[in-house]
Design a protein around this motif. Structure first.
Motif, PDB file in Angstrom:
ATOM      1  N   ALA A  61       0.828  -1.210   0.000  1.00  0.00           N
ATOM      2  CA  ALA A  61       0.000   0.000   0.000  1.00  0.00           C
ATOM      3  C   ALA A  61       0.863   1.261   0.000  1.00  0.00           C
ATOM      4  O   ALA A  61       0.564   2.232  -0.711  1.00  0.00           O
ATOM      5  N   LEU A  62       1.946   1.258   0.772  1.00  0.00           N
ATOM      6  CA  LEU A  62       2.848   2.407   0.780  1.00  0.00           C
ATOM      7  C   LEU A  62       3.533   2.586  -0.574  1.00  0.00           C
ATOM      8  O   LEU A  62       3.733   3.704  -1.041  1.00  0.00           O
ATOM      9  N   PHE A  63       3.865   1.475  -1.218  1.00  0.00           N
ATOM     10  CA  PHE A  63       4.499   1.538  -2.534  1.00  0.00           C
ATOM     11  C   PHE A  63       3.552   2.155  -3.562  1.00  0.00           C
ATOM     12  O   PHE A  63       3.941   3.035  -4.328  1.00  0.00           O
ATOM     13  N   ILE A  64       2.310   1.709  -3.574  1.00  0.00           N
ATOM     14  CA  ILE A  64       1.331   2.253  -4.526  1.00  0.00           C
ATOM     15  C   ILE A  64       1.065   3.724  -4.246  1.00  0.00           C
ATOM     16  O   ILE A  64       0.980   4.543  -5.169  1.00  0.00           O
ATOM     17  N   ALA A  65       0.966   4.092  -2.959  1.00  0.00           N
ATOM     18  CA  ALA A  65       0.777   5.499  -2.616  1.00  0.00           C
ATOM     19  C   ALA A  65       1.977   6.327  -3.048  1.00  0.00           C
ATOM     20  O   ALA A  65       1.825   7.475  -3.485  1.00  0.00           O
ATOM     21  N   GLY A  66       3.169   5.766  -2.938  1.00  0.00           N
ATOM     22  CA  GLY A  66       4.371   6.470  -3.384  1.00  0.00           C
ATOM     23  C   GLY A  66       4.371   6.695  -4.882  1.00  0.00           C
ATOM     24  O   GLY A  66       4.743   7.777  -5.358  1.00  0.00           O
ATOM     25  N   ILE A  67       3.962   5.703  -5.649  1.00  0.00           N
ATOM     26  CA  ILE A  67       3.885   5.850  -7.106  1.00  0.00           C
ATOM     27  C   ILE A  67       2.880   6.939  -7.475  1.00  0.00           C
ATOM     28  O   ILE A  67       3.150   7.791  -8.327  1.00  0.00           O
ATOM     29  N   SER A  98       1.955   9.470  -5.627  1.00  0.00           N
ATOM     30  CA  SER A  98       2.444  10.795  -5.246  1.00  0.00           C
ATOM     31  C   SER A  98       3.557  11.274  -6.166  1.00  0.00           C
ATOM     32  O   SER A  98       3.719  12.479  -6.369  1.00  0.00           O
ATOM     33  N   ILE A  99       4.336  10.355  -6.740  1.00  0.00           N
ATOM     34  CA  ILE A  99       5.335  10.758  -7.747  1.00  0.00           C
ATOM     35  C   ILE A  99       4.625  11.320  -8.968  1.00  0.00           C
ATOM     36  O   ILE A  99       5.019  12.351  -9.521  1.00  0.00           O
ATOM     37  N   ILE A 100       3.558  10.652  -9.392  1.00  0.00           N
ATOM     38  CA  ILE A 100       2.809  11.106 -10.561  1.00  0.00           C
ATOM     39  C   ILE A 100       2.198  12.482 -10.320  1.00  0.00           C
ATOM     40  O   ILE A 100       2.206  13.342 -11.202  1.00  0.00           O
ATOM     41  N   SER A 101       1.708  12.713  -9.090  1.00  0.00           N
ATOM     42  CA  SER A 101       1.073  13.996  -8.802  1.00  0.00           C
ATOM     43  C   SER A 101       2.083  15.101  -8.512  1.00  0.00           C
ATOM     44  O   SER A 101       1.708  16.268  -8.453  1.00  0.00           O
ATOM     45  N   GLY A 102       3.336  14.749  -8.314  1.00  0.00           N
ATOM     46  CA  GLY A 102       4.370  15.752  -8.086  1.00  0.00           C
ATOM     47  C   GLY A 102       4.587  16.104  -6.637  1.00  0.00           C
ATOM     48  O   GLY A 102       5.262  17.084  -6.332  1.00  0.00           O
ATOM     49  N   ILE A 148       5.948  14.105   0.100  1.00  0.00           N
ATOM     50  CA  ILE A 148       5.156  12.945   0.517  1.00  0.00           C
ATOM     51  C   ILE A 148       5.805  11.670   0.006  1.00  0.00           C
ATOM     52  O   ILE A 148       5.844  10.652   0.705  1.00  0.00           O
ATOM     53  N   THR A 149       6.353  11.709  -1.206  1.00  0.00           N
ATOM     54  CA  THR A 149       7.021  10.543  -1.769  1.00  0.00           C
ATOM     55  C   THR A 149       8.207  10.131  -0.912  1.00  0.00           C
ATOM     56  O   THR A 149       8.411   8.941  -0.655  1.00  0.00           O
ATOM     57  N   LEU A 150       8.986  11.087  -0.456  1.00  0.00           N
ATOM     58  CA  LEU A 150      10.133  10.764   0.389  1.00  0.00           C
ATOM     59  C   LEU A 150       9.700  10.166   1.723  1.00  0.00           C
ATOM     60  O   LEU A 150      10.331   9.222   2.214  1.00  0.00           O
ATOM     61  N   ILE A 183       8.347   2.694   3.618  1.00  0.00           N
ATOM     62  CA  ILE A 183       8.534   1.422   2.914  1.00  0.00           C
ATOM     63  C   ILE A 183       9.839   0.775   3.350  1.00  0.00           C
ATOM     64  O   ILE A 183       9.891  -0.423   3.640  1.00  0.00           O
ATOM     65  N   ILE A 184      10.896   1.562   3.406  1.00  0.00           N
ATOM     66  CA  ILE A 184      12.196   1.018   3.796  1.00  0.00           C
ATOM     67  C   ILE A 184      12.152   0.501   5.227  1.00  0.00           C
ATOM     68  O   ILE A 184      12.665  -0.576   5.526  1.00  0.00           O
ATOM     69  N   PHE A 185      11.513   1.263   6.120  1.00  0.00           N
ATOM     70  CA  PHE A 185      11.454   0.841   7.516  1.00  0.00           C
ATOM     71  C   PHE A 185      10.681  -0.458   7.680  1.00  0.00           C
ATOM     72  O   PHE A 185      11.156  -1.394   8.312  1.00  0.00           O
ATOM     73  N   PHE A 186       9.478  -0.527   7.116  1.00  0.00           N
ATOM     74  CA  PHE A 186       8.646  -1.707   7.326  1.00  0.00           C
ATOM     75  C   PHE A 186       9.125  -2.925   6.552  1.00  0.00           C
ATOM     76  O   PHE A 186       8.862  -4.052   6.944  1.00  0.00           O
ATOM     77  N   SER A 187       9.830  -2.715   5.439  1.00  0.00           N
ATOM     78  CA  SER A 187      10.305  -3.876   4.697  1.00  0.00           C
ATOM     79  C   SER A 187      11.585  -4.443   5.287  1.00  0.00           C
ATOM     80  O   SER A 187      11.899  -5.608   5.067  1.00  0.00           O
TER      81      SER A 187
END
Length: 50
Positions: A12-18, A20-24, A28-30, A36-40
């Protein structure tokens, strides 16, 4: 948190990140990337005994 729940959260965090990248929204992406890095990479560790 079980492995299944952790995988769903990371996905879910990965999809939200994608999205937010698209929206600019790069701030939020960072933050999502950090989540994602923490939980994975978070692992259950046993405490060290003295």
């Amino acid at each position: 948190m079980t492995e299944y729940q952790k995988n769903i959260l990371v996905g879910a965090l990965f999809i939200a990140g994608i999205l937010s990248i698209i929206s600019g929204a790069f701030i939020i992406t960072l933050m999502l990337a950090a989540g994602i890095i923490f939980f994975s990479t978070a692992r259950r560790t046993t405490p060290l005994e003295n």
